[in-house]
Design a protein around this motif. Structure first.
Motif, PDB file in Angstrom:
ATOM      1  N   ASN A 197       0.841  -1.204   0.000  1.00  0.00           N
ATOM      2  CA  ASN A 197       0.000   0.000   0.000  1.00  0.00           C
ATOM      3  C   ASN A 197       0.868   1.242   0.000  1.00  0.00           C
ATOM      4  OD1 ASN A 197      -2.138  -1.700   0.207  1.00  0.00           O
ATOM      5  ND2 ASN A 197      -2.597  -1.244   2.352  1.00  0.00           N
ATOM      6  N   ASN A 198       0.675   2.106  -0.945  1.00  0.00           N
ATOM      7  CA  ASN A 198       1.440   3.350  -1.010  1.00  0.00           C
ATOM      8  C   ASN A 198       2.927   3.097  -0.905  1.00  0.00           C
ATOM      9  OD1 ASN A 198      -0.779   5.255  -1.144  1.00  0.00           O
ATOM     10  ND2 ASN A 198      -1.286   4.388   0.847  1.00  0.00           N
ATOM     11  N   GLU A 226      -1.584  -0.915  -3.903  1.00  0.00           N
ATOM     12  CA  GLU A 226      -2.427   0.282  -3.820  1.00  0.00           C
ATOM     13  C   GLU A 226      -1.606   1.530  -4.088  1.00  0.00           C
ATOM     14  OE1 GLU A 226      -5.307  -0.778  -0.402  1.00  0.00           O
ATOM     15  OE2 GLU A 226      -4.959   1.385  -0.272  1.00  0.00           O
ATOM     16  N   SER A 227      -2.176   2.456  -4.836  1.00  0.00           N
ATOM     17  CA  SER A 227      -1.449   3.686  -5.122  1.00  0.00           C
ATOM     18  C   SER A 227      -2.429   4.773  -5.560  1.00  0.00           C
ATOM     19  CB  SER A 227      -0.457   3.397  -6.256  1.00  0.00           C
ATOM     20  OG  SER A 227       0.429   4.467  -6.380  1.00  0.00           O
ATOM     21  N   PRO A 228      -2.129   6.046  -5.218  1.00  0.00           N
ATOM     22  CA  PRO A 228      -2.966   7.121  -5.741  1.00  0.00           C
ATOM     23  C   PRO A 228      -3.009   7.065  -7.267  1.00  0.00           C
ATOM     24  CG  PRO A 228      -1.543   7.963  -4.029  1.00  0.00           C
ATOM     25  CD  PRO A 228      -1.101   6.548  -4.306  1.00  0.00           C
ATOM     26  N   HIS A 229      -4.158   7.433  -7.817  1.00  0.00           N
ATOM     27  CA  HIS A 229      -4.342   7.336  -9.266  1.00  0.00           C
ATOM     28  C   HIS A 229      -4.083   8.691  -9.929  1.00  0.00           C
ATOM     29  CE1 HIS A 229      -6.762   6.858 -13.027  1.00  0.00           C
ATOM     30  NE2 HIS A 229      -6.056   5.746 -13.023  1.00  0.00           N
ATOM     31  N   HIS A 242       7.131  10.712  -3.396  1.00  0.00           N
ATOM     32  CA  HIS A 242       6.293  10.109  -4.437  1.00  0.00           C
ATOM     33  C   HIS A 242       6.978  10.231  -5.787  1.00  0.00           C
ATOM     34  CE1 HIS A 242       2.620  11.024  -1.704  1.00  0.00           C
ATOM     35  NE2 HIS A 242       3.348  10.031  -1.269  1.00  0.00           N
ATOM     36  N   TYR A 245       3.160   8.514  -9.982  1.00  0.00           N
ATOM     37  CA  TYR A 245       1.717   8.705  -9.840  1.00  0.00           C
ATOM     38  C   TYR A 245       1.120   7.768 -10.889  1.00  0.00           C
ATOM     39  CZ  TYR A 245       3.978  12.483  -7.501  1.00  0.00           C
ATOM     40  OH  TYR A 245       4.821  13.187  -6.677  1.00  0.00           O
ATOM     41  N   HIS A 271      -6.483   9.140   0.146  1.00  0.00           N
ATOM     42  CA  HIS A 271      -5.491  10.050  -0.452  1.00  0.00           C
ATOM     43  C   HIS A 271      -6.032  10.765  -1.676  1.00  0.00           C
ATOM     44  CE1 HIS A 271      -2.575   8.907   2.417  1.00  0.00           C
ATOM     45  NE2 HIS A 271      -2.630   7.645   2.072  1.00  0.00           N
ATOM     46  N   SER A 274      -7.453   6.680  -4.877  1.00  0.00           N
ATOM     47  CA  SER A 274      -6.423   5.667  -5.131  1.00  0.00           C
ATOM     48  C   SER A 274      -7.045   4.486  -5.866  1.00  0.00           C
ATOM     49  CB  SER A 274      -5.845   5.149  -3.802  1.00  0.00           C
ATOM     50  OG  SER A 274      -5.114   6.152  -3.156  1.00  0.00           O
TER      51      SER A 274
END
Ligand code: DWN
Ligand code: ZN
Length: 408
Positions: A197-198, A226-229, A242, A245, A271, A274
């Motif tokens: 995650n992240n 998992e990651s911000p989109h 980061h 992205y 966030h 994600s």
């Protein structure tokens, strides 16, 4: 060459050229640099030509420039500053930093505690409860922080995290790499479930993470990444930690390069938006994955404009409050709060935060003290730096003043 230059060159080569890392070298040298741990003076390995996407090798273009800002989790007046320029690959819709800071500068002493958010802990528990694992199964989390997720499992678990964050689960204090994955597999066997995650957004070399997942994952196992989109990216989440992205397009390509398949994707609110990608050794993507990919070609890159408008608005609000004799504070000594202060130049009297390791320190690159939540009552206006926890914070915290959201 000095020792630092030699190491910089080796890392630069590793990240930019090595064909066995899955890099396409046909687009020539990257101008991208890497800032080294023992060269605070920002040794920069840049020579020529254009930048290339770290996943597919296509040329990239700059879409945001925040200037030189302090490291967002370095809570000192003289926190080191490095540039943050974001470039995008239009081929795989992957945004990435033009230059990166050595992860060991940023993640080995790390004050962030995942467990401090009840939203995070509840989401982790729900995900764990949905897994079909038995006592003898093995589960690995990459970037396990304080154990906020793994502790909910009733089976064999192992966290991997290089930070000094105290954890209540067994943890390997290292960066996750393909090599480490081989060692873990040799000693514990394959992992039925893996979580990241992240974390894939934070690593300058996502190829080693993906290759490590391939190595360690059980033939019938699942890995959740998992990651911000990229769609709807908030400009204050652009900072040195980061490096990437992610888009579904880029995630699928990276997985494919390493013999894995993205079989499903879930959109999450965390966030600011994600995606949780489900990876297996083989399988076909669901409609959810295809739908995400289909929309990504129309992502609009308005980060620089959003940044200018948000900063102007915030300066106006804070100036007006000050002229009216009001006290202004920040809430949440979040990394994005440090970015916001650095870019907007807005001044607040103090910042409240519940993280014990942040209290008593100052916001990165400033004299603004970080204090516990009981101080909130001294402020008339609170800028919610931790806007991603809006509901959790505003519903829990008693505050008679005005909450201000950083994004208008
Ligand atoms: O990817 C990253 C994410 C997961 O976490 C990192 N690179 C760094 C970090 O980003 P951040 O610092 O912007 O994360 P948060 O989780 O948005 O930070 C929230 C801050 O607010 C923390 O310092 C904790 C604090 N907080 C608080 O004081 N009271 C949070 C909650 C929920 C609260 O009630
Ligand atoms: Zn690309």
């Amino acid at each position: 060459m000095t020792r630092v230059e030699t190491v910089a060159r080796a890392l630069y080569d590793l990240h930019c050229y090595a064909p066995d890392n899955g890099w396409d070298t046909t687009h020539g040298k990257s101008r991208r640099g890497l800032y080294m741990a023992d060269a605070r003076c920002a040794l920069k390995a840049d020579d020529d030509t254009f930048a290339a996407c770290r996943v597919c090798g296509a040329p990239t273009r700059i879409v945001a420039d925040l200037g030189s800002i302090p490291l967002a989790n370095s809570f000192t007046r003289d926190a080191p500053r490095f540039p943050v320029r974001v470039e995008v690959c239009d081929d795989c819709v992957l945004a990435q930093l033009e230059e990166t800071v050595d992860p060991s500068i940023m993640f080995c002493e790390y004050p962030y505690r995942s467990s401090l958010s009840s939203t995070f802990v509840a989401a982790a528990k729900t995900l764990v409860e949905a897994q079909d694992v038995t006592e003898n199964d093995f589960v690995v989390e990459i970037g396990s922080n304080d154990g906020y997720l793994l502790r909910h499992y009733q089976c064999r678990i192992l966290g991997v995290d290089p930070s000094d964050v105290p954890a209540d689960v067994p943890t390997r204090r290292e960066f996750f790499t393909e090599h480490l994955a081989e060692q873990i597999r040799a000693s514990h066997g394959p992992a039925r479930v893996m979580h990241a995650n992240n974390v894939i957004a934070h690593c300058p070399d996502p190829h080693t993470i993906m290759a490590g997942i391939k190595t360690l994952l059980d033939p019938d196992g699942v890995a959740y990444v998992e990651s911000p989109h990229v769609d709807g990216l908030a400009w204050d989440t652009l900072y040195h930690e980061h490096v990437f992205y992610w888009s579904a397009t880029a995630m699928c390509r990276l997985a494919d390069k390493h013999g894995l398949a993205v079989v499903d994707a879930e959109r999450l609110d965390v966030h600011g938006g994600s995606v949780r990608y489900h990876l297996r050794h083989r399988g076909v993507p669901t409609e959810a994955v295809l739908d995400l990919i289909g929309r990504e070609s129309s992502v609009r890159w308005t980060l620089d404009r959003d940044m200018t408008l948000d900063c102007e608005r915030l300066r106006r609000i804070v100036d007006r409050a000050r002229r009216a004799g009001k006290r202004v504070c920040g809430y949440g000594a979040a990394a994005k709060g440090a970015v916001l202060l650095a870019v907007s130049g807005v001044d607040v009297d103090f910042v409240c935060d519940t993280t014990p390791g942040k209290q008593g320190q100052v916001m990165p690159g400033t004299d603004i003290p970080i204090v516990d939540e009981s101080h909130l009552g001294y402020a008339d206006v609170a800028v919610l730096f931790a806007w991603n926890f809006h509901d959790e914070i505003v519903n829990r915290v008693e505050f008679d003043g005005e909450w201000v959201m950083p994004h208008g």
